[in-house]
Design a protein around this motif. Structure first.
Motif, PDB file in Angstrom:
ATOM      1  N   GLU A   1       1.164  -0.880  -8.851  1.00  0.00           N
ATOM      2  CA  GLU A   1       0.211  -1.905  -8.405  1.00  0.00           C
ATOM      3  C   GLU A   1       0.249  -1.972  -6.879  1.00  0.00           C
ATOM      4  O   GLU A   1       1.323  -1.775  -6.297  1.00  0.00           O
ATOM      5  N   GLN A   2      -0.871  -2.279  -6.246  1.00  0.00           N
ATOM      6  CA  GLN A   2      -0.881  -2.493  -4.794  1.00  0.00           C
ATOM      7  C   GLN A   2      -1.481  -3.863  -4.491  1.00  0.00           C
ATOM      8  O   GLN A   2      -2.495  -4.254  -5.067  1.00  0.00           O
TER       9      GLN A   2
ATOM     10  N   GLY B   1      -6.322   6.897  -5.216  1.00  0.00           N
ATOM     11  CA  GLY B   1      -6.391   5.757  -6.120  1.00  0.00           C
ATOM     12  C   GLY B   1      -7.316   6.100  -7.275  1.00  0.00           C
ATOM     13  O   GLY B   1      -8.452   6.521  -7.060  1.00  0.00           O
TER      14      GLY B   1
ATOM     15  N   SER C   1       0.866  -1.183   0.000  1.00  0.00           N
ATOM     16  CA  SER C   1       0.000   0.000   0.000  1.00  0.00           C
ATOM     17  C   SER C   1       0.904   1.234   0.000  1.00  0.00           C
ATOM     18  O   SER C   1       1.802   1.345   0.844  1.00  0.00           O
ATOM     19  N   THR C   2       0.660   2.159  -0.918  1.00  0.00           N
ATOM     20  CA  THR C   2       1.491   3.377  -0.922  1.00  0.00           C
ATOM     21  C   THR C   2       1.258   4.184   0.352  1.00  0.00           C
ATOM     22  O   THR C   2       2.160   4.861   0.827  1.00  0.00           O
TER      23      THR C   2
ATOM     24  N   TYR D   1      -1.795   5.016  -8.468  1.00  0.00           N
ATOM     25  CA  TYR D   1      -1.847   4.876  -7.011  1.00  0.00           C
ATOM     26  C   TYR D   1      -0.735   5.714  -6.397  1.00  0.00           C
ATOM     27  O   TYR D   1       0.444   5.461  -6.647  1.00  0.00           O
TER      28      TYR D   1
ATOM     29  N   SER E   1       0.547   8.421  -2.885  1.00  0.00           N
ATOM     30  CA  SER E   1       0.324   8.982  -1.555  1.00  0.00           C
ATOM     31  C   SER E   1       1.240  10.177  -1.392  1.00  0.00           C
ATOM     32  O   SER E   1       2.420  10.106  -1.729  1.00  0.00           O
TER      33      SER E   1
ATOM     34  N   GLY F   1      -3.722   9.570   0.351  1.00  0.00           N
ATOM     35  CA  GLY F   1      -3.628   8.520  -0.666  1.00  0.00           C
ATOM     36  C   GLY F   1      -4.707   8.713  -1.711  1.00  0.00           C
ATOM     37  O   GLY F   1      -5.857   9.015  -1.381  1.00  0.00           O
TER      38      GLY F   1
ATOM     39  N   ASN G   1      -8.916   4.817 -10.982  1.00  0.00           N
ATOM     40  CA  ASN G   1      -9.140   3.754 -11.963  1.00  0.00           C
ATOM     41  C   ASN G   1      -8.880   4.349 -13.345  1.00  0.00           C
ATOM     42  O   ASN G   1      -9.806   4.741 -14.040  1.00  0.00           O
TER      43      ASN G   1
ATOM     44  N   SER H   1      -6.326  -2.650  -6.698  1.00  0.00           N
ATOM     45  CA  SER H   1      -5.293  -1.814  -7.332  1.00  0.00           C
ATOM     46  C   SER H   1      -4.489  -2.567  -8.377  1.00  0.00           C
ATOM     47  O   SER H   1      -3.259  -2.722  -8.268  1.00  0.00           O
TER      48      SER H   1
ATOM     49  N   TRP I   1      -8.885  -1.481  -1.363  1.00  0.00           N
ATOM     50  CA  TRP I   1      -8.954  -0.748  -2.628  1.00  0.00           C
ATOM     51  C   TRP I   1      -8.255  -1.595  -3.686  1.00  0.00           C
ATOM     52  O   TRP I   1      -7.046  -1.778  -3.642  1.00  0.00           O
TER      53      TRP I   1
ATOM     54  N   GLY J   1      -4.081  -2.595  -1.152  1.00  0.00           N
ATOM     55  CA  GLY J   1      -4.536  -1.197  -1.184  1.00  0.00           C
ATOM     56  C   GLY J   1      -5.636  -0.976  -0.156  1.00  0.00           C
ATOM     57  O   GLY J   1      -6.535  -1.807  -0.018  1.00  0.00           O
TER      58      GLY J   1
END
Ligand code: BTN
Length: 249
Positions: free
Chosen positions: A36-37, A130, A13-14, A56, A58, A128, A132, A50, A48, A40
């Protein structure tokens, strides 16, 4: 506001990484970006999704803001994100209060604000985001597909994620400067113009309970003002907000 961007491939996760980097002394405005997470994080403990193709990131902040202004970073960030999507993709995104970015009532991006305090004082926070972006709807888990959309699906052509990132960081910096200069009235007006929640009947869930009411305004702190069935107004600082259709009232 400098913009050191730490670029990663797959991460958990960022936001988690950014919080760790902040503990290790990362500076105000450093950015953590991943392609990519694997874990997430979304709001309210949700995950989330991801996959590769989304955007993505932060942003680490060490703000000198009051607690109220800190909470307002969520809706103002959604505003900055919506403006960036509008500029780069020529779409017409709206903000569903407090911080979901929507296209045609489907979610295209979300924001998660996490903060760390020491002795009652804010040390740092992480915003953060995210998006799409270059995803087919089939790339998202089946349980969120009906409520979600992607920039690729809306524009019917690939999105330049790098350009979107750069425009987003410019919009974010402008928003942040406006906030710290005490000019949040301008942010409020911009947000009110693109907020799909205003004028709708909503269900708001806060730590003090649930209420059905009509969303009537946004404050200079990015809060939602609702009017209940007795005509009384309430100011909602944070919480979940669901738009009600006629049939669900
Ligand atoms: C939401 O709408 O529930 C918020 C979604 C926030 C997702 C972003 S993706 C980048 C950053 N890292 C995370 O783990 N979450 C946020």
């Amino acid at each position: 506001m400098s913009s050191i961007i730490h670029r990663f491939g797959k991460v958990q996760s960022t936001n988690t990484l950014a919080m760790e980097m902040a503990i290790d002394g990362a500076e105000h405005a450093e950015v953590v970006l991943a392609t990519e997470q694997l874990a997430g994080k979304g709001r309210s403990g949700r995950s989330w999704s991801s996959p590769y193709g989304g955007l993505y990131l932060s942003i680490i902040l060490r703000p000198t803001l009051s607690m109220d202004e800190l909470a307002s970073l969520s809706p103002w960030s959604a505003l900055a994100l919506a403006k960036a999507i509008r500029k780069v993709c020529r779409l017409d995104p709206k903000v569903s209060w407090p911080n979901d970015v929507m296209i045609l009532d489907k979610k295209v991006a979300g924001i998660l604000l996490e903060s760390s305090f020491s002795g009652g004082l804010l040390e740092y926070c992480v915003i953060g985001m995210g998006i799409n972006s270059n995803l087919k709807i089939e790339n998202l888990p089946s349980e969120v597909r009906d409520l979600s959309t992607t920039l690729l699906e809306q524009t019917k052509k690939p999105v330049d994620n790098e350009k979107l990132l750069n425009v987003l960081l410019v919009e974010f910096k402008q928003m942040y400067a406006t906030l710290v200069n005490g000019e949040s009235q301008a942010l409020k007006e911009e947000l009110a113009n693109i907020c799909s929640t205003l004028g709708r009947r909503v269900k708001v869930q806060t730590s003090s309970g649930t209420m059905k009411a009509k969303a009537v305004d946004i404050t200079n702190l990015g809060e939602l003002v609702v009017e209940d069935d007795n005509g009384a107004k309430h100011t909602i600082t944070t919480g979940e907000c669901i738009h009600l259709g006629e049939e669900t009232e």
